[in-house]
Write a protein that holds these residues in place. Structure first.
Motif, PDB file in Angstrom:
ATOM      1  N   SER A 139      15.305 -42.983  28.376  1.00  0.00           N
ATOM      2  CA  SER A 139      16.112 -42.776  27.173  1.00  0.00           C
ATOM      3  C   SER A 139      17.573 -42.538  27.525  1.00  0.00           C
ATOM      4  N   SER A 140      18.467 -43.154  26.772  1.00  0.00           N
ATOM      5  CA  SER A 140      19.896 -42.922  26.960  1.00  0.00           C
ATOM      6  C   SER A 140      20.454 -41.995  25.901  1.00  0.00           C
ATOM      7  N   ALA A 141      19.573 -41.376  25.149  1.00  0.00           N
ATOM      8  CA  ALA A 141      20.029 -40.478  24.077  1.00  0.00           C
ATOM      9  C   ALA A 141      20.202 -39.058  24.600  1.00  0.00           C
ATOM     10  N   LEU A 142      21.005 -38.286  23.895  1.00  0.00           N
ATOM     11  CA  LEU A 142      21.059 -36.852  24.151  1.00  0.00           C
ATOM     12  C   LEU A 142      20.110 -36.196  23.165  1.00  0.00           C
ATOM     13  N   SER A 143      18.960 -35.877  23.681  1.00  0.00           N
ATOM     14  CA  SER A 143      17.903 -35.351  22.833  1.00  0.00           C
ATOM     15  C   SER A 143      17.346 -34.087  23.465  1.00  0.00           C
ATOM     16  N   THR A 144      17.029 -33.134  22.646  1.00  0.00           N
ATOM     17  CA  THR A 144      16.429 -31.895  23.129  1.00  0.00           C
ATOM     18  C   THR A 144      15.132 -31.652  22.384  1.00  0.00           C
ATOM     19  N   SER A 145      14.098 -31.357  23.126  1.00  0.00           N
ATOM     20  CA  SER A 145      12.827 -31.011  22.508  1.00  0.00           C
ATOM     21  C   SER A 145      12.522 -29.551  22.785  1.00  0.00           C
ATOM     22  N   LEU A 146      12.277 -28.827  21.737  1.00  0.00           N
ATOM     23  CA  LEU A 146      11.986 -27.400  21.849  1.00  0.00           C
ATOM     24  C   LEU A 146      10.551 -27.175  21.402  1.00  0.00           C
ATOM     25  N   SER A 147       9.762 -26.644  22.309  1.00  0.00           N
ATOM     26  CA  SER A 147       8.357 -26.431  22.000  1.00  0.00           C
ATOM     27  C   SER A 147       8.171 -25.167  21.179  1.00  0.00           C
ATOM     28  N   ALA A 148       6.977 -25.015  20.651  1.00  0.00           N
ATOM     29  CA  ALA A 148       6.657 -23.815  19.874  1.00  0.00           C
ATOM     30  C   ALA A 148       6.867 -22.565  20.716  1.00  0.00           C
ATOM     31  N   GLN A 206      12.563 -31.540  17.742  1.00  0.00           N
ATOM     32  CA  GLN A 206      13.350 -32.454  18.556  1.00  0.00           C
ATOM     33  C   GLN A 206      14.667 -32.738  17.843  1.00  0.00           C
ATOM     34  N   VAL A 207      15.744 -32.702  18.593  1.00  0.00           N
ATOM     35  CA  VAL A 207      17.065 -32.891  17.997  1.00  0.00           C
ATOM     36  C   VAL A 207      17.812 -33.971  18.774  1.00  0.00           C
ATOM     37  N   TYR A 208      18.210 -34.988  18.064  1.00  0.00           N
ATOM     38  CA  TYR A 208      19.121 -35.987  18.628  1.00  0.00           C
ATOM     39  C   TYR A 208      20.524 -35.612  18.176  1.00  0.00           C
ATOM     40  N   THR A 209      21.314 -35.119  19.096  1.00  0.00           N
ATOM     41  CA  THR A 209      22.704 -34.889  18.727  1.00  0.00           C
ATOM     42  C   THR A 209      23.529 -36.148  18.927  1.00  0.00           C
ATOM     43  N   ASP A 210      23.115 -36.988  19.845  1.00  0.00           N
ATOM     44  CA  ASP A 210      23.914 -38.180  20.145  1.00  0.00           C
ATOM     45  C   ASP A 210      22.990 -39.294  20.635  1.00  0.00           C
ATOM     46  N   ILE A 269      28.455 -42.373  24.336  1.00  0.00           N
ATOM     47  CA  ILE A 269      28.181 -41.246  25.221  1.00  0.00           C
ATOM     48  C   ILE A 269      27.898 -41.788  26.618  1.00  0.00           C
ATOM     49  N   ALA A 270      28.140 -40.974  27.597  1.00  0.00           N
ATOM     50  CA  ALA A 270      27.795 -41.327  28.974  1.00  0.00           C
ATOM     51  C   ALA A 270      27.536 -40.031  29.721  1.00  0.00           C
ATOM     52  N   GLY A 271      26.663 -40.105  30.693  1.00  0.00           N
ATOM     53  CA  GLY A 271      26.388 -38.871  31.409  1.00  0.00           C
ATOM     54  C   GLY A 271      25.476 -39.090  32.601  1.00  0.00           C
ATOM     55  N   VAL A 272      25.224 -37.991  33.262  1.00  0.00           N
ATOM     56  CA  VAL A 272      24.322 -37.993  34.405  1.00  0.00           C
ATOM     57  C   VAL A 272      23.460 -36.747  34.312  1.00  0.00           C
ATOM     58  N   GLU A 273      22.191 -36.917  34.655  1.00  0.00           N
ATOM     59  CA  GLU A 273      21.271 -35.779  34.654  1.00  0.00           C
ATOM     60  C   GLU A 273      20.591 -35.706  36.011  1.00  0.00           C
ATOM     61  N   HIS A 274      20.298 -34.498  36.397  1.00  0.00           N
ATOM     62  CA  HIS A 274      19.645 -34.311  37.685  1.00  0.00           C
ATOM     63  C   HIS A 274      18.709 -33.113  37.601  1.00  0.00           C
ATOM     64  N   VAL A 275      17.529 -33.309  38.145  1.00  0.00           N
ATOM     65  CA  VAL A 275      16.566 -32.205  38.162  1.00  0.00           C
ATOM     66  C   VAL A 275      16.783 -31.407  39.435  1.00  0.00           C
ATOM     67  N   ILE A 276      17.157 -30.165  39.261  1.00  0.00           N
ATOM     68  CA  ILE A 276      17.233 -29.293  40.427  1.00  0.00           C
ATOM     69  C   ILE A 276      15.939 -28.509  40.477  1.00  0.00           C
ATOM     70  N   ALA A 277      15.921 -27.474  41.196  1.00  0.00           N
ATOM     71  CA  ALA A 277      14.666 -26.792  41.490  1.00  0.00           C
ATOM     72  C   ALA A 277      13.931 -26.357  40.226  1.00  0.00           C
ATOM     73  N   ASP A 278      12.624 -26.402  40.323  1.00  0.00           N
ATOM     74  CA  ASP A 278      11.749 -25.809  39.323  1.00  0.00           C
ATOM     75  C   ASP A 278      11.993 -26.361  37.926  1.00  0.00           C
ATOM     76  N   GLU A 279      12.068 -27.660  37.841  1.00  0.00           N
ATOM     77  CA  GLU A 279      12.147 -28.357  36.556  1.00  0.00           C
ATOM     78  C   GLU A 279      13.396 -28.043  35.750  1.00  0.00           C
ATOM     79  N   VAL A 280      14.387 -27.494  36.371  1.00  0.00           N
ATOM     80  CA  VAL A 280      15.637 -27.250  35.677  1.00  0.00           C
ATOM     81  C   VAL A 280      16.477 -28.526  35.737  1.00  0.00           C
TER      82      VAL A 280
END
Lengths: 236, 953
Positions: B128-137, B215-219, B680-691
């Motif tokens: 996905s190239s979207a900026l999306s956040t999913s917040l669980s219960a 779930q929120v699509y801001t962008d 929008i453009a960006g980079v994401e990286h998983v650091i330790a412990d699923e962060v």
């Protein structure tokens, strides 16, 4: 490898995301004045610095000064609504027309295109307000405001409120061309008098009531201006 | 947050669910390898979860890859069997409309006792190239937030909801995002839009304990999501499952804890004065229950929330109260492995007692509101395989708002209704009905052709009918009266009553120059309404070209067509014909508005391990015009601009403003809703412990904003003003770790600015009531851009009028070089230069959970209008002028302890403290006008607490 992409990305975005820094000229308030000028104006905008110069219709704004910065506004002092104060210049040729407002900052000129309107003075002159106090004493300076109040052409006098005869005359003194003037209260007995002015061409000052008009009670067509002289100083 | 605010916001703006549909599913994609890193083919992976009736089983491919598709969000138990032996097991979380990457390791030589139990959460969606956040219960339940999904959304980067960034004061239920206003968002619950199409506000909430995922699509939202320019909020509720579960909770909330006063602007004096804080108390009951009616066949889920709110408005002394609730029921029937049918029902009654305390009316009189919102939705899900799915849905919703006085008569009028009218007696009312019916379908197909495609296509149609009936009985012809109360013999407009008593109306001046006071009455305007039809279609292909690169290509088109209460499309005129006599102008028809919105993006999994991605996305977003847009074909607003004419018998009759005799508002030919272009453009990286660490930049521009432009005194057009636009640019870094049952965290820093035209845009109109929010359609004259007309004003001595109204920017039809972008200038309220948000929760081993929400807003200034003195405080309390929000901090904390009796039974005691330090920073003051400089208009909401007991089974 991804570090390189990150750096590239950041480098590419920063210029785009840099907060706006360009100066903006927003408004001049009020945006109209008589051709005599002399109207206090405020120019507002953003990031205008404190060294800008400005003109209306090509004529420099008089008394030009930047507003003092309010420290409580912090970093946003220049961001929103930064103000300069000045006085509109005269422009007798521009009566009834719109002219540009130019502001120059660091060799960049910003323009409110036809952003200011010069009102031609209706008639030979127009008195919009006379600054009489509740009581006045001989020698007091009484402000007369309007347009075309030329000290060489306009003269005035105090008139009896009972028989409307002229009791004394006074000269107009210009403080700012024909827009801001004053006269000194002539030496007359205590009492209340009617103020009236005339132009050498014979015109009266618009709102003033002609004492020769016996219909002074038709107050809906003129606004009689009275002045009360009290040599004791009254309740001032 | 104050539920009363939310309730008011929700109910005031009426609710009318159902615009666009949205995804309700997510996927799992992964690879099974052995401990040496070699792929394990032909392993059987079985997945069980509370939201699917039967276990699903897939075999790994030759390269060890596997996928599960179209899964409802939630946590799934996963077991991997290879050659008859369990080689690993654990849990995988599925988020809405996202792909969870689950790379599993099979311990081929292990015994059951030595199997590693994994837990996988959707840390990063590399498709996905979207900026999306999913917040669980779990995430939202453990944070100190208000118990509405919009309060949850406020914690996300780029969202501003804690304060009302537009008007100042505390935020309501409608957050703004990325420079767009509060009315630019779309909200869906269980796939169905719950945004009111008339007001573009949140129309319906849901029991907080019923939420499975937000779930929120801001962008960068895919084409499936449309009809918004702000963000798309997608809420999924829980399902029944094969086991009986539920919860019962009681909460008590209270404001104004400790100190009860602070200094804010007293608009009657123009000075700051000690003012009683807004206070409220609210007990709240929340119940949920779900389970099987028939195992594996028929499930039910139900939720109920009731709340009583008592409040005293800021600075007031009259208590107001409301009682309401929300109920929902969901039945899911699994016909077979392929077809399931779901029926949803919601009902939300709200009763507001004495909801308005207008000082103009007598203190004893009261007006009540009785609202009811209901909806029915039926959805059929056909999934012949996990690669193919067809969803067919239809629904019916109806909402009514009934405003009635419960006291008062012609001599002592009752309260002001919410559109500004005064009721005279108990026979008056204001009755709104909004009904909507429609449906659509959505098709999802996974294809393997030059890579893997997830293709989604859909179409829907909804038909909306507004109806409103006003009954005001004060329809006598009123005459001017002198200071002694005697008629002067001069006639005035019908429906306006004048008085010599300053307590009985607004200031006015009689023809003879003497003071008078007036208040308005309306004749019975009878039912009026309009019909708006919307159609939409989309096609989205998420095409994974290779393992590491996915293209997100989509397009949607929305069509909106409105008709007035006579069934006619509004007539249009060409703006540049304004100089032509009205009877000689070319008249057209507004017809349907067609809004195509293409979107494209890519996501590159740089190392192919799901740990780093680079992405970019660009697209166009159209919002709907909504009911307001079309309501103008009936009248300038539903009430405020009704005109009166005499009929042949001399009786006063109502006529709408398309009457060409009455300076009508004219639809400009081709006028359409605003659109936003965003990249929008960006980079994401998983650091330790699923962060996941994310760095992204956002640029957007909203243009074509409809506005009413009064090109001269006689001709007012609804047109797409070339002067008006909004811009946003931001740079943002975020850290997120999805809650794993133990801890979760979301932190972000956003550097941004939003600038463009000051509020006043047509599309932000709220309820089409002239003057509301200072952000509405109105004829402000300042648009007049024809020099001759402006010169006329100056020459006749009315230059002060144009001067006082300056701020929106003049628009000249005949000379575009005379256009004034002064009104365009300015930072907009919908942003903050620097925003820092830190949210999260952590559960200690002995059952105690600590939650934190911290928000820092560096403050911002924006141009609203200029020259407050023109209006003065009495005439327009909000005033006009530059506003400024200094920096503010919010610190909310939560402490909860859970007594866990078994896996499903527990009792939780909780205490949430909002604004714990009791910060009272000004969150709006006038900045640089001559009257209100430095005056504090609003402060932060006072400290509040919420104590609760929740039992789960």
């Amino acid at each position: 490898m991804y570090r390189h992409f990150t750096l590239l990305l950041v480098a590419g975005m920063l210029p785009a995301c840099k907060l706006a820094t360009e100066p903006r000229l927003v408004s001049i308030d009020p945006d109209y004045a008589y051709t005599d000028g002399c109207t206090d104006v405020t120019i507002s905008g953003a990031r205008l610095g404190t060294e800008a110069t400005a003109s209306i219709g090509g004529n420099p704004i008089e008394g030009w000064a930047a507003a003092e910065e309010d420290p409580t506004r912090g970093e946003h002092a220049q961001d929103v609504g930064f103000k300069y104060y000045g006085v509109s210049p005269a422009n007798y040729e521009a009566g009834g027309t719109f002219v540009d407002v130019d502001l120059t900052i660091d060799d960049v000129t910003l323009t409110l295109d036809r952003g200011f309107y010069y009102l031609a003075c209706p008639g030979d002159f127009m008195v919009e307000a006379i600054g009489v106090g509740e009581t006045n004493v001989v020698g007091d300076a009484i402000g007369v405001f309007g347009c075309g109040i030329d000290e060489a052409e306009v003269t005035g006098g105090l008139y009896s409120v009972t028989d409307f005869t002229q009791v004394a005359s006074f000269d107009i003194v210009s403080d700012c061309r024909g827009a801001i003037t004053h006269f000194e209260v002539p030496d007359v007995a205590d009492g209340t008098y009617l103020v009236y002015m005339t132009h050498s061409n014979g015109g009266s000052g618009g709102m003033l009531c002609d004492p020769s008009d016996t219909g002074l009670d038709t107050a809906t067509v003129c606004a009689p201006t009275y002045i009360t002289i009290d040599s004791s100083g009254g309740a001032r | 947050m104050n539920r009363m605010n939310s309730l008011l916001a929700v109910a005031l703006f009426a609710n009318l669910p159902a615009i666009a549909e949205a995804a309700e599913f997510g996927d799992i994609r992964g690879v099974l390898e052995d401990t040496d890193g070699m792929p394990v083919p032909n392993a059987e992976i079985t997945l069980k979860g509370p939201n699917v009736p039967m276990p699903r089983t897939e075999n790994t491919a030759e390269d060890g890859s596997f996928s599960f598709r179209n899964l409802p969000p939630g946590t799934y138990d996963v077991e991997v069997v290879f050659q008859g032996k369990v080689v690993t097991k654990g849990q995988v979380d599925v988020a809405l409309n996202a792909v969870t990457r689950a790379n599993l390791t099979a311990n081929l030589n292990a015994s059951d006792a030595t199997i590693d139990v994994f837990g996988v959460r959707p840390a990063m969606d590399t498709t996905s190239s979207a900026l999306s956040t999913s917040l669980s219960a779990e995430t939202i339940q453990n944070m100190p937030v208000g118990r509405t999904f919009t309060d949850v959304v406020n914690t996300l980067p780029g969202v501003y909801g804690r304060v009302d960034t537009q008007n100042g004061g505390g935020g309501g239920a409608n957050p703004s995002v990325r420079g767009e206003g509060q009315y630019g968002n779309n909200y869906t619950i269980d796939g169905i839009s719950v945004r009111d199409p008339a007001t573009n506000t949140v129309a319906q909430s849901v029991n907080f304990d019923a939420i499975e995922e937000v779930q929120v699509y801001t962008d960068g939202a895919p084409a499936e999501f449309g009809q918004f320019t702000g963000m798309a909020v997608n809420v999924s509720t829980k399902d029944g499952g094969n086991e009986h579960h539920g919860s019962a909770a009681i909460f008590y909330s209270q404001h104004a804890w400790f100190n009860k006063e602070y200094d804010i602007l007293d608009t009657s004096t123009g000075e700051e004065a000690a003012t009683t804080k807004r206070r409220f108390r609210s007990p709240n009951l929340a119940l949920t229950a779900g389970g099987p009616i028939i195992q594996d066949k028929l499930w039910y889920f139900a939720a109920l929330t009731t709340a009583y709110d008592w409040r005293i408005p800021e600075g007031g002394d009259t208590s107001l109260s409301s009682f309401g609730g929300q109920g929902m029921g969901k039945l899911t029937y699994f016909l077979n492995d392929t077809i399931s049918i779901r029926y949803n029902f919601t009902a939300a009654p709200d009763f507001f007692n004495n909801f308005d305390n207008d000082p103009l009316t007598n203190a004893e009189a009261q007006t009540d509101r009785r609202d009811m919102a209901m909806s029915h939705m039926l959805k059929v899900n056909i999934a012949p395989s996990q690669d193919t799915q067809l969803e067919v849905y239809g629904g019916l919703t109806q909402n009514t708002i009934n405003v009635v006085p419960v006291s008062g008569d012609a001599e002592t009028p009752s309260r002001r209704d919410f559109t500004g009218g005064l009721f005279d007696n108990a026979e008056d009312y204001d009755f709104n009905t909004r009904a909507r019916v429609g449906g659509g379908l959505r098709f999802t197909q996974f294809l393997n052709a030059a890579g893997e495609h997830r293709i989604k296509a859909g179409a829907d149609a909804w038909f909306l009918k507004f109806n409103r009936e006003l009954r005001h009985t004060g329809e006598t012809e009123i005459e001017w009266i002198d200071s002694d109360g005697n008629p002067t013999g001069e006639q005035t407009l019908v429906g306006t009553e004048y008085s010599a008593n300053p307590e009985e109306g607004y200031d006015c001046t009689q023809p003879d120059g003497s003071d008078c006071y007036y208040r308005e009455h309306w004749v019975n305007v009878g039912p009026l309404g309009n019909t708006v039809s919307t159609y939409s279609a989309f096609l989205q292909d998420d095409w994974t070209i290779a393992d590491q690169l996915t293209l997100n290509i989509g397009a949607r088109v929305d069509i909106e067509d409105g008709r007035n209460d006579e069934g006619n499309s509004p007539t249009t005129q060409l703006v540049d014909e304004f100089t032509v006599a009205p009877e000689e102008r070319e008249v057209g028809e507004l017809g349907a508005r067609v809004m195509p919105a293409p979107r494209v993006g890519f996501s590159w999994d740089v190392l192919g391990q799901g740990h780093t991605k680079v992405f970019a996305h660009a697209g166009r977003y159209y919002d709907l015009a909504g009911g307001d847009f079309w309501e103008w074909s009936n009248a300038r607003s539903s009430a405020g601009f009704v005109r009166y004419t005499r009929d042949a018998d001399g009786n006063w009759i109502w006529s709408n403003t398309q009457d060409p005799e009455g300076h009508p508002l004219i639809y400009a030919a081709g006028v359409k809703p605003a659109h936003m272009d965003k990249a929008i453009a960006g980079v994401e990286h998983v650091i330790a412990d699923e962060v996941v660490v994310s760095l992204r930049g956002i640029l957007s521009k909203t243009a074509n904003i409809p506005e009413d432009i009064d090109v001269n005194l006689d001709d007012w057009y609804i047109m797409n003003s070339p002067l008006k636009e909004r811009n946003y640019r931001g740079l943002e870094v975020a850290f997120q770790r999805r809650h794993d049952g133990n801890w979760g965290f979301y932190g972000s820093y956003t550097l941004s600015e939003s600038f463009g035209h000051t509020p006043g845009q047509f599309e932000l109109a709220s309820g089409a009531s002239s003057g509301s929010n200072g952000n509405n359609v109105g004829v402000y004259l300042d648009d007049i851009g024809e020099q001759a007309d402006r010169a006329f004003f100056y020459d006749v001595g009315y230059g002060w009028l144009l001067e006082g109204l300056k701020g929106l920017g003049r628009y000249s039809v005949t000379d575009d070089t005379y256009n004034d972008d002064g009104g365009f200038f300015g930072y907009l309220p919908y942003h903050s230069f620097h925003a820092l948000k830190l949210n999260g929760s952590y559960s200690l081993p002995f059952g105690t959970t600590l939650g934190l929400v911290y928000e820092f807003d560096s403050g911002h200034a924006w141009q609203k209008r200029t020259l407050i003195p023109f209006y003065g405080y009495d005439g327009m309390q909000e005033g006009r002028g530059t506003r400024f929000m200094p920096a503010s901090h919010y610190v909310d904390v939560r402490v909860a302890h859970m007594f866990e009796f078994d896996e499903h039974k527990s009792l939780e005691l909780s205490l949430d403290i909002f604004n714990m330090p009791g910060f009272k920073a000004p969150i709006t003051y006038f900045e640089n006008d001559t009257v209100g400089f430095g005056k504090v208009m609003f402060r932060q909401s006072p400290r509040g607490i919420r104590a609760g007991v929740k039992m789960r089974y």
